[in-house]
Scaffold this active site. Structure first.
Site, short mmCIF file in Angstrom:
data_model
loop_
_atom_site.label_atom_id
_atom_site.label_comp_id
_atom_site.label_asym_id
_atom_site.label_seq_id
_atom_site.Cartn_x
_atom_site.Cartn_y
_atom_site.Cartn_z
N GLY A 28 8.92 -23.35 107.09
CA GLY A 28 10.29 -23.20 107.59
C GLY A 28 10.95 -21.95 107.08
O GLY A 28 11.74 -21.30 107.80
N GLU A 29 10.59 -21.56 105.90
CA GLU A 29 11.17 -20.35 105.31
C GLU A 29 10.85 -19.11 106.13
O GLU A 29 11.67 -18.20 106.26
CB GLU A 29 10.63 -20.21 103.88
CG GLU A 29 11.09 -18.95 103.16
CD GLU A 29 10.44 -18.80 101.79
OE1 GLU A 29 10.65 -17.74 101.15
OE2 GLU A 29 9.71 -19.73 101.36
N ASP A 30 9.66 -19.09 106.72
CA ASP A 30 9.20 -17.89 107.44
C ASP A 30 9.53 -17.90 108.94
O ASP A 30 9.92 -16.87 109.50
CB ASP A 30 7.68 -17.74 107.30
CG ASP A 30 7.26 -17.42 105.87
OD1 ASP A 30 8.12 -16.93 105.10
OD2 ASP A 30 6.08 -17.66 105.54
N GLY A 59 10.66 -32.28 97.27
CA GLY A 59 9.66 -33.00 96.50
C GLY A 59 8.26 -32.52 96.80
O GLY A 59 8.03 -31.66 97.62
N GLU A 93 -0.32 -31.14 105.07
CA GLU A 93 -0.41 -31.26 106.53
C GLU A 93 -1.74 -30.70 107.02
O GLU A 93 -2.40 -31.30 107.87
CB GLU A 93 0.74 -30.50 107.21
CG GLU A 93 2.09 -31.17 107.10
CD GLU A 93 3.20 -30.31 107.71
OE1 GLU A 93 4.37 -30.73 107.64
OE2 GLU A 93 2.90 -29.21 108.23
#
Length: 813
Positions: A28-30, A59, A93
């Site tokens: 999500g950061e990228d 977490g 994942e």
């Protein structure tokens, strides 16, 4: 893209009921607000149900919900970016995705977002830094997990996928979405019959459905019978039904409506949507909109297949507010008019392209993609017959499967005379739904007017039928199309029309309404078995050297509306030739094949119901004396033996087109004051024509007048005032030495061709042709001067005076 990502699907993947079609694994950061968001939107636009985790991850432990989403997804797209390996969630994942590839047959598709795949494979650069931190954290907790992460990265980097470096993101996103879409179509249709050429249809329909939108949307699939509307609707349904709370594919609505009332259909629809086979019939009281009451809060997918009347739509999908947000209603119909009001978009289903039709036919005829070598030419013949209609390709291919070459040849010859009933029965459903007016227009086009100019045909048929409303209905029902203003009809539909008429009287050809077959026409005319049932006859004279008819051949045909004896090799273009062709005096003589037609005895009868009399090579000196064609619109008798049409003044009140070209015995034209609506008069090549009746010079409706190459014409008219005339050609009238005085304004005349005539001068009254744009005086060897009034022709753009050897005053002008 390194190459198209290979699918790891197994038999278990094709039978598994997937909750999602794509799972997106990303940092999500990228990429949450950039590449991943754009990819998510592209997938949704194609109707691909996609799981995207919109929650911030906190977490170390991945949530059980994410693990279940991976298990429930047919595809997983892994977006490797700079900080992907920094997230333990992302790595968990990835491990779960690869486990599902091995155990469940799912497909993993890696995307290397501005990142070298070798860095992922070998955990270098930012991935090396990330694993340094992971090893510090898990050194004493669970180093085995870190080892699995490394193995997973190495394995995933070895899969075929996309490298975004130095490429446009939009193109890569479209490639990914398209690949997944294609594989989902293939998977959804694996248990259906063979599908060829369907992909482009599916793209278009899903695009029109706008799956990502939360409004209620209705889309219609429209096309002729047998074109594949139902098949396309089934594939779309299979593709997207998992995204809805309730679904229904209501097949054969037209047929069911004939056997059941609306309450039964509503019950069937609700039973499918609600998955309840025991609905209480008492709730279906007439006037109570149970469909709306039960479905207005549900997101539903409903297909209404083969709808043919408005009441069916009103009972089953009356309005958008009957259904909950995000609902989609697909309606298939042969009638575009039914779809115009309720639906948001209409998709027209066209015939298969040649390569698609070829593969489709071969699947049924040979059970393989290509024909057997010895059958290639016969295969092409079959394809030519079916003309890209899937129904015809399937029925014919299945029928020919396993037959030898001789049987193929026999069957292909047979269907030309006796069409396949399975194909005809489906196509005829559209015809059966027409009213009498529409049926007559359809049959007239199928027999007489396919490929003809729509406006010309309107002039002929408007006196018999309600043409414009009929044509609109035939177009809406996919029975005809109009291209470049020409009436077009699929060959199979035309053949269906022929068969409808053949069934009127299978054994007695004289009791059919229309005759087209050379054998049928010859039989009826030679045996004098025609009856009042016959409304139209077309006979191709190019196939006979001689035709002998009794004078009684037409005696019983009191209702004959159309009689057409001509050379069909060229006749199709003769009604509305271009102006260039109309002024080419050699055109018809170069192309016409002569047939001698003999009428024995005293020929007296032609039906007074005739609207179109088209008899090339007419063998008599004049029309029958008792012929009073008050309804005649077209009189076309080129290459005739006429010396005159009729004596005195006859009432041709509706006559608009008269063409007697190359009638080389014609000496004079009749009084045309009884034809007040005549618009086109073509007499070119009537080389013995001496006298033009003065009524022509003052005709108020005449638009086009061609007397080209009437070499013995000595006088046209002493004066003219033709209010509507647009084109006048008197070229090669070698004995015409005077152009008439122009009385009054003739502003509509655009072209005047006097090439090669014997005039010495033009009258000063030519100034009244104030709309004239073209004046052709080429080869007027006797022309000595031009009047000064020619300066008043303000619209004149072209003045052709080449080879006017005696013209001396051109410089003064």
């Amino acid at each position: 893209m390194a190459s198209s990502s290979s699918s790891s699907s197994s038999s278990s993947s094709s039978t598994h009921q997937w909750k999602y079609e794509v799972f997106l694994s990303f940092s999500g950061e990228d990429t949450r607000k950039s590449f991943t968001d754009h990819l998510h939107q592209a997938l949704c636009r194609k109707g691909i149900k996609t799981f995207i985790d919109d929650q911030l991850r906190r977490g170390e432990q991945i949530s059980p919900a994410l693990l279940r989403a991976i298990e429930d997804s047919r595809f997983s797209v892994i977006i490797f970016s700079k900080n992907y390996a920094s997230s333990s969630w992302c790595l968990d994942e990835l491990v779960k995705i690869l486990d599902c590839v091995k155990e469940m047959g799912t497909t993993a598709l890696p995307v290397f977002y501005n990142f070298d795949p070798s860095h992922v494979r070998n955990q270098r650069e930012s991935y090396a830094e990330a694993f340094s931190k992971h090893e510090q954290i898990y050194r004493e907790k669970n180093m085995e997990k870190v080892v699995k992460w490394r193995e997973a990265l190495t394995a995933a980097a070895g899969l075929s996928g996309w490298d975004t470096r130095d490429r446009h993101e939009s193109k890569i996103i479209e490639e990914i979405a398209t690949k997944i879409f294609n594989e989902l179509i293939e998977a959804s249709s694996s248990n259906m019959e063979a599908l060829f050429g369907v992909d482009s249809h599916i793209y278009s329909v899903v695009s029109l459905l706008c799956i990502e939108s939360n409004d209620v949307r209705m889309v219609g699939l429209w096309g002729m019978s047998g074109i594949g509307k139902t098949t396309i609707a089934k594939v779309v349904y299979e593709r997207i039904h998992s995204q809805f709370e309730g679904c229904c594919f209501l097949s054969n609505v037209r047929e069911k409506s004939q056997k059941k009332d609306s309450i039964d259909l509503q019950m069937e629809l609700l039973s499918q949507v609600l998955r309840d086979g025991n609905l209480n019939t008492k709730i279906f009281n007439r006037g109570m909109n149970i469909v709306k009451d039960r479905l207005r809060y549900m997101k539903v997918l409903i297909v209404l297949d083969d709808v043919d009347c408005e009441q069916q739509l009103e009972d089953l999908a009356g309005n958008h507010d009957w259904f909950g947000p995000g609902s989609r209603i697909i309606i298939t119909s042969r009638d575009k008019h039914l779809l115009d009001h309720p639906v948001d978009a209409i998709y027209k289903v066209e015939e298969l392209k040649h390569n698609e039709a070829h593969e489709f036919f071969c699947h049924y005829a040979f059970r393989q993609k290509c024909p057997i070598e010895d059958f290639k030419m016969l295969c092409d013949n079959a394809l030519s017959y079916a003309k890209g209609v899937p129904l015809a390709l399937k029925v014919l291919g299945s029928f020919l499967y396993g037959k030898n070459i001789a049987e193929w040849k026999s069957e292909l010859d047979k269907i030309k005379q006796f069409p396949n009933k399975n194909i005809q029965n489906v196509l005829k459903t559209s015809f059966d739904g027409l009213d009498d007016n529409e049926k007559d227009i359809f049959l007239d086009i199928a027999f007489f007017y396919k490929g003809h100019d729509k406006d010309f045909v309107r002039e002929i048929l408007d006196s018999c039928f309600f043409f414009d409303t009929g044509i609109r209905s035939l177009m809406d029902k996919s029975l005809i199309t109009i291209s470049k203003n020409k009436l077009c009809m699929h060959d199979l539909l035309q053949e269906m029309g022929w068969e409808v008429v053949r069934q009127e009287s299978i054994h007695d050809r004289g009791n059919r309404s229309r005759l087209l077959s050379h054998d049928d026409v010859n039989h009826v005319l030679i045996t004098n078995t025609g009856t009042q049932k016959i409304e139209g006859i077309v006979l191709d004279l190019s196939t006979s050297n001689e035709l002998n008819l009794s004078v009684d051949a037409f005696a019983k045909m009191n209702n004959l509306r159309l009689l057409r004896f001509g050379n069909v090799q060229i006749d199709g273009s003769l009604e509305y030739l271009s102006e260039k062709e109309l002024m080419d005096r050699d055109w018809m003589e170069r192309n016409y094949l002569y047939t001698q037609c003999n009428l024995d005895g005293n020929f007296k009868f032609l039906s007074n119901e005739l609207r179109s009399l088209y008899w090339h090579g007419y063998p008599l000196n004049s029309l029958p004396s008792n012929f009073h064609p008050k309804k005649l619109v077209e009189l076309n008798m080129c290459f005739s033996q006429l010396t005159q049409l009729w004596e005195g003044n006859k009432a041709f009140e509706k006559l608009k087109f008269m063409k007697l070209s190359h009638s080389k015995r014609l000496t004079k034209t009749p009084n045309l004051s009884g034809a007040p609506n005549l618009e086109r008069l073509i007499l070119e090549g009537c080389t013995k024509l001496v006298d033009v009746h003065p009524s022509i010079g003052f005709h108020k409706k005449l638009i086009f007048l061609n007397l080209d190459n009437c070499r013995n014409l000595e006088s046209f008219s002493s004066s003219i005032h033709m209010e509507s005339l647009q084109i006048l050609t008197l070229s090669e009238c070698l004995k015409l030495n005077k152009f008439p005085e122009v009385q009054g304004n003739m502003e509509h005349l655009l072209e005047l061709s006097l090439e090669g005539i014997a005039i010495k001068e033009l009258p000063s009254s030519i100034e009244n042709l104030n709309g004239l744009a073209l004046l052709n005086l080429k080869d007027c060897n006797s022309l000595e001067s031009l009047p000064s009034s020619i300066f008043k022709l303000k619209s004149l753009k072209t003045l052709e005076v080449s080879n006017c050897s005696k013209l001396k005053k051109l410089l003064e002008i």
